[in-house]
Scaffold this motif. Structure first.
Motif, PDB file in Angstrom:
ATOM      1  N   GLY A  13       0.800  -1.216   0.000  1.00 13.84           N
ATOM      2  CA  GLY A  13       0.000   0.000   0.000  1.00 13.84           C
ATOM      3  C   GLY A  13       0.829   1.259   0.000  1.00 13.84           C
ATOM      4  N   PHE A  16       2.090   2.290  -3.598  1.00  9.42           N
ATOM      5  CA  PHE A  16       1.147   2.979  -4.465  1.00  9.42           C
ATOM      6  C   PHE A  16       0.905   4.397  -3.952  1.00  9.42           C
ATOM      7  N   ILE A  79      -5.780   1.296  -5.987  1.00  9.71           N
ATOM      8  CA  ILE A  79      -4.806   0.473  -6.701  1.00  9.71           C
ATOM      9  C   ILE A  79      -4.880   0.831  -8.180  1.00  9.71           C
ATOM     10  N   ASN A  84      -9.736  -0.780  -5.146  1.00 12.88           N
ATOM     11  CA  ASN A  84      -9.107  -0.191  -3.975  1.00 12.88           C
ATOM     12  C   ASN A  84      -8.656  -1.258  -2.993  1.00 12.88           C
ATOM     13  N   TRP A  85      -7.791  -0.858  -2.074  1.00 12.42           N
ATOM     14  CA  TRP A  85      -7.495  -1.689  -0.923  1.00 12.42           C
ATOM     15  C   TRP A  85      -7.679  -0.817   0.304  1.00 12.42           C
ATOM     16  N   ILE A 109      -9.509  -5.862  -0.038  1.00 14.41           N
ATOM     17  CA  ILE A 109      -9.569  -5.266  -1.362  1.00 14.41           C
ATOM     18  C   ILE A 109     -11.036  -5.149  -1.767  1.00 14.41           C
TER      19      ILE A 109
END
Length: 148
Positions: A13, A16, A79, A84-85, A109
């Motif tokens: 995470g 990114f 992401i 998304n996470w 996620i």
């Protein structure tokens, strides 16, 4: 092993960029859990900012005699577009085997479809703090939510 998985997810995470998200103001649905959880839970998410939200889950078990209520504060990172996470922390209360209080974390996620449907997969470790809970419990779940 669980610490390695959570650490790896957090490391990925940070690689990114943390762009602003387009998370919905509200989402409600069902979270289908496994492991030491109660199974299915009614799940509600409320956006608190551009990239954070509050999630509240309520699960019922044993012919509605036992319940489990969880509240989690979550941070959301993109992401890719619509993918998304998220990670977060919180706690809850459970009535199975005597009333207990627990602390919880979450990492997962999610995919935000072009329609108002949100699909997510997450891992939630829970540790008993007081009452009938003891030790570390794990919960992996798939959730389907309607966004509005």
């Amino acid at each position: 092993m669980k610490k390695i998985i959570v650490s790896f997810a957090l490391l990925i995470g940070t690689i990114f960029t943390t762009n602003a998200q387009d998370i919905s103001d509200n989402a409600i649905g069902i979270r289908f859990g496994s492991g030491d959880g109660v199974g299915g839970e009614i799940s509600y998410q409320k956006a608190l900012g551009e990239n954070n939200r509050l999630e509240i889950d309520l699960g019922l078990a044993n012919e509605f005699t036992d319940f489990k209520a969880t509240g989690l504060y979550q941070w959301v990172w993109e992401i890719e577009e619509q993918f998304n996470w998220y990670a977060g922390a919180g706690g809850g209360i459970v009535s199975a085997n005597g009333t207990g209080i627990y602390g919880a974390g979450v990492v997962g996620i999610e995919y935000n479809f072009n329609s108002p449907i949100l699909l997510s997969l997450d891992y939630r470790p829970e540790i008993g703090v007081a009452g009938g809970l003891d030790g570390l419990n794990s919960n992996i779940a798939l959730a389907v939510r309607y966004q509005f």
